[in-house]
Design a protein around this motif. Structure first.
Motif, PDB file in Angstrom:
ATOM      1  N   LEU A 133      26.374 -36.351  -7.204  1.00 23.77           N
ATOM      2  CA  LEU A 133      26.077 -35.231  -6.313  1.00 23.77           C
ATOM      3  C   LEU A 133      27.343 -34.595  -5.768  1.00 23.77           C
ATOM      4  N   LYS A 134      28.317 -35.402  -5.385  1.00 22.98           N
ATOM      5  CA  LYS A 134      29.551 -34.873  -4.809  1.00 22.98           C
ATOM      6  C   LYS A 134      30.280 -33.974  -5.808  1.00 22.98           C
ATOM      7  N   ARG A 135      30.314 -34.386  -7.057  1.00 22.76           N
ATOM      8  CA  ARG A 135      31.001 -33.597  -8.064  1.00 22.76           C
ATOM      9  C   ARG A 135      30.248 -32.306  -8.372  1.00 22.76           C
ATOM     10  N   ARG A 136      28.913 -32.397  -8.395  1.00 22.54           N
ATOM     11  CA  ARG A 136      28.108 -31.197  -8.621  1.00 22.54           C
ATOM     12  C   ARG A 136      28.282 -30.196  -7.477  1.00 22.54           C
ATOM     13  N   LEU A 137      28.352 -30.704  -6.252  1.00 23.24           N
ATOM     14  CA  LEU A 137      28.521 -29.836  -5.090  1.00 23.24           C
ATOM     15  C   LEU A 137      29.858 -29.109  -5.150  1.00 23.24           C
ATOM     16  N   VAL A 138      30.913 -29.834  -5.477  1.00 25.74           N
ATOM     17  CA  VAL A 138      32.235 -29.220  -5.596  1.00 25.74           C
ATOM     18  C   VAL A 138      32.221 -28.139  -6.682  1.00 25.74           C
ATOM     19  N   SER A 139      31.576 -28.443  -7.808  1.00 24.61           N
ATOM     20  CA  SER A 139      31.504 -27.487  -8.904  1.00 24.61           C
ATOM     21  C   SER A 139      30.787 -26.213  -8.503  1.00 24.61           C
ATOM     22  N   THR A 199      30.292 -14.608 -23.913  1.00 22.84           N
ATOM     23  CA  THR A 199      28.957 -15.179 -24.013  1.00 22.84           C
ATOM     24  C   THR A 199      28.974 -16.598 -23.448  1.00 22.84           C
ATOM     25  N   GLU A 200      27.958 -16.931 -22.664  1.00 27.49           N
ATOM     26  CA  GLU A 200      27.816 -18.278 -22.118  1.00 27.49           C
ATOM     27  C   GLU A 200      26.633 -18.946 -22.819  1.00 27.49           C
ATOM     28  N   ARG A 201      26.853 -20.154 -23.349  1.00 25.56           N
ATOM     29  CA  ARG A 201      25.828 -20.811 -24.160  1.00 25.56           C
ATOM     30  C   ARG A 201      25.591 -22.243 -23.659  1.00 25.56           C
ATOM     31  N   ALA A 202      24.345 -22.624 -23.635  1.00 24.24           N
ATOM     32  CA  ALA A 202      24.001 -23.994 -23.244  1.00 24.24           C
ATOM     33  C   ALA A 202      24.690 -24.985 -24.168  1.00 24.24           C
ATOM     34  N   THR A 203      25.126 -26.110 -23.616  1.00 19.26           N
ATOM     35  CA  THR A 203      25.875 -27.080 -24.396  1.00 19.26           C
ATOM     36  C   THR A 203      25.401 -28.494 -24.119  1.00 19.26           C
ATOM     37  N   THR A 204      25.927 -29.416 -24.889  1.00 22.19           N
ATOM     38  CA  THR A 204      25.728 -30.845 -24.658  1.00 22.19           C
ATOM     39  C   THR A 204      27.018 -31.396 -24.095  1.00 22.19           C
ATOM     40  N   TRP A 205      26.924 -32.162 -23.048  1.00 22.19           N
ATOM     41  CA  TRP A 205      28.127 -32.669 -22.373  1.00 22.19           C
ATOM     42  C   TRP A 205      27.890 -34.104 -21.917  1.00 22.19           C
ATOM     43  N   HIS A 206      28.844 -34.986 -22.258  1.00 19.77           N
ATOM     44  CA  HIS A 206      28.742 -36.388 -21.876  1.00 19.77           C
ATOM     45  C   HIS A 206      29.849 -36.733 -20.889  1.00 19.77           C
ATOM     46  N   ASP A 207      29.493 -37.371 -19.809  1.00 25.08           N
ATOM     47  CA  ASP A 207      30.479 -37.822 -18.828  1.00 25.08           C
ATOM     48  C   ASP A 207      31.119 -39.100 -19.357  1.00 25.08           C
ATOM     49  N   VAL A 208      32.366 -39.000 -19.801  1.00 20.94           N
ATOM     50  CA  VAL A 208      33.060 -40.120 -20.427  1.00 20.94           C
ATOM     51  C   VAL A 208      33.834 -40.896 -19.376  1.00 20.94           C
ATOM     52  N   THR A 209      33.744 -42.213 -19.405  1.00 16.37           N
ATOM     53  CA  THR A 209      34.447 -43.047 -18.430  1.00 16.37           C
ATOM     54  C   THR A 209      35.952 -42.946 -18.627  1.00 16.37           C
ATOM     55  N   GLY A 210      36.678 -43.231 -17.564  1.00 14.75           N
ATOM     56  CA  GLY A 210      38.140 -43.245 -17.638  1.00 14.75           C
ATOM     57  C   GLY A 210      38.790 -41.994 -17.097  1.00 14.75           C
ATOM     58  N   SER A 211      38.009 -41.122 -16.460  1.00 13.72           N
ATOM     59  CA  SER A 211      38.572 -39.899 -15.914  1.00 13.72           C
ATOM     60  C   SER A 211      39.620 -40.204 -14.857  1.00 13.72           C
ATOM     61  N   GLN A 212      40.716 -39.425 -14.867  1.00 18.32           N
ATOM     62  CA  GLN A 212      41.780 -39.581 -13.885  1.00 18.32           C
ATOM     63  C   GLN A 212      41.589 -38.644 -12.689  1.00 18.32           C
ATOM     64  N   LEU A 213      40.439 -37.968 -12.654  1.00 19.45           N
ATOM     65  CA  LEU A 213      40.186 -36.988 -11.598  1.00 19.45           C
ATOM     66  C   LEU A 213      39.883 -37.672 -10.270  1.00 19.45           C
ATOM     67  N   ARG A 214      40.605 -37.288  -9.226  1.00 18.64           N
ATOM     68  CA  ARG A 214      40.316 -37.736  -7.862  1.00 18.64           C
ATOM     69  C   ARG A 214      39.657 -36.562  -7.155  1.00 18.64           C
ATOM     70  N   ILE A 215      38.372 -36.705  -6.912  1.00 20.00           N
ATOM     71  CA  ILE A 215      37.551 -35.566  -6.509  1.00 20.00           C
ATOM     72  C   ILE A 215      38.033 -34.912  -5.216  1.00 20.00           C
ATOM     73  N   GLY A 216      38.484 -35.709  -4.227  1.00 20.64           N
ATOM     74  CA  GLY A 216      38.941 -35.133  -2.968  1.00 20.64           C
ATOM     75  C   GLY A 216      40.174 -34.274  -3.155  1.00 20.64           C
ATOM     76  N   ARG A 217      41.180 -34.826  -3.804  1.00 22.76           N
ATOM     77  CA  ARG A 217      42.412 -34.082  -4.047  1.00 22.76           C
ATOM     78  C   ARG A 217      42.152 -32.896  -4.964  1.00 22.76           C
ATOM     79  N   ALA A 218      41.322 -33.123  -6.005  1.00 22.58           N
ATOM     80  CA  ALA A 218      41.029 -32.054  -6.951  1.00 22.58           C
ATOM     81  C   ALA A 218      40.339 -30.881  -6.260  1.00 22.58           C
ATOM     82  N   SER A 219      39.430 -31.175  -5.352  1.00 21.73           N
ATOM     83  CA  SER A 219      38.712 -30.112  -4.646  1.00 21.73           C
ATOM     84  C   SER A 219      39.679 -29.233  -3.869  1.00 21.73           C
ATOM     85  N   PHE A 220      40.622 -29.869  -3.169  1.00 18.14           N
ATOM     86  CA  PHE A 220      41.606 -29.119  -2.395  1.00 18.14           C
ATOM     87  C   PHE A 220      42.486 -28.272  -3.315  1.00 18.14           C
TER      88      PHE A 220
END
Length: 256
Positions: A133-139, A199-220
């Motif tokens: 939810l937190k990541r979706r909200l930021v997005s 053009t924007e097209r629906a896609t398939t997307w998989h959340d892959v483990t190992g992300s280096q993203l830190r959501i708090g810092r990234a949001s700022f």
């Protein structure tokens, strides 16, 4: 050559290998020698270059570029764009979150548009597992600001799968100077200003483990990046110079 696939890779030694294996296994039977994968290793401090180069023998479709500096995703993508030879040129993430068939779907459906982008926010899109939810909200907040600031009416500017015509890239690449969080927005904004349909097209997307993203810092950083970009396209662009000399320099230092 029909298609060039640019993959920026920063400290991706554990995830790049499976992605290249999947893309080569999918695209080679379909495209043969009529496609290429340009891996741009930038600023990596692990074995990413070793992994990338291990695919060169026996796979003439793989080209590896190495930039010692950490130039950001956008900087790496632009280096790949400059080296790409395809009539269609796109980029995708090194973690394999966009499977090869979904990327190919973009290339096959670009039609007369200048660019086609994958979207995780269209009703037909398949996202697994669902983002926290937190990541979706930021997005969603980021997307709202992009629509408000730049009048870019797209649901998902940040999805890591985009394909453009060679001519479109040639027309806008010299003018792009944003290499981090706002790169995708700057790219799409300039494509629109140059008169290209996106053009924007629906896609398939998989959340892959190992992300280096830190959501708090990234949001700022995302918020600061689009504010900075908006100022560049305003009468107050002089503020950007002050930002780059202070907060921008600090963010770059602590992020490397």
């Amino acid at each position: 050559m029909k298609l060039s696939i640019v993959i920026p890779a920063y400290n991706e030694e554990h995830r790049l290998g499976p992605t290249l294996t999947a893309y080569l296994s999918y695209f080679t039977p379909l495209y043969g020698a009529d496609y290429e994968i340009v891996v741009v290793v930038n600023g990596s401090r692990d074995g990413t270059e070793r992994v990338a180069r291990s695919f060169e023998p026996g796979h003439p479709q793989v080209q590896v570029l190495v930039e010692p500096r950490a130039v950001g995703k956008g900087g790496a993508v632009m280096l790949g764009f400059a080296a790409a030879r395809g009539e269609l040129i796109g980029f995708t993430d090194a973690d394999g979150s966009t499977p090869p068939d979904a990327f190919d779907d973009l290339a096959r459906n670009i039609g007369s548009a200048g660019a086609i982008i994958g979207s995780r926010w269209l009703p037909e899109s398949q996202v697994s597992p669902p983002q926290p939810l937190k990541r979706r909200l930021v997005s969603r907040i980021f997307n709202f600001l992009v629509r408000r600031f730049f009048k870019v009416n797209l649901r998902d500017t940040q999805c890591g799968a985009k394909v453009m015509t060679r001519q479109a890239i040639r027309d806008v690449l010299p003018a792009i100077g944003i290499t981090r969080w706002a790169f995708d927005v700057d790219l799409l904004f300039k494509l629109r200003r140059a008169g290209y349909r996106i053009t924007e097209r629906a896609t398939t997307w998989h959340d892959v483990t190992g992300s280096q993203l830190r959501i708090g810092r990234a949001s700022f950083e995302m918020f600061v990046a689009i504010v900075r970009l908006r100022l560049i396209y305003s009468p107050f662009r002089g503020i950007v110079t002050a930002y780059d000399a202070t907060l921008g320099r600090w963010l770059h230092r602590v992020g490397t």
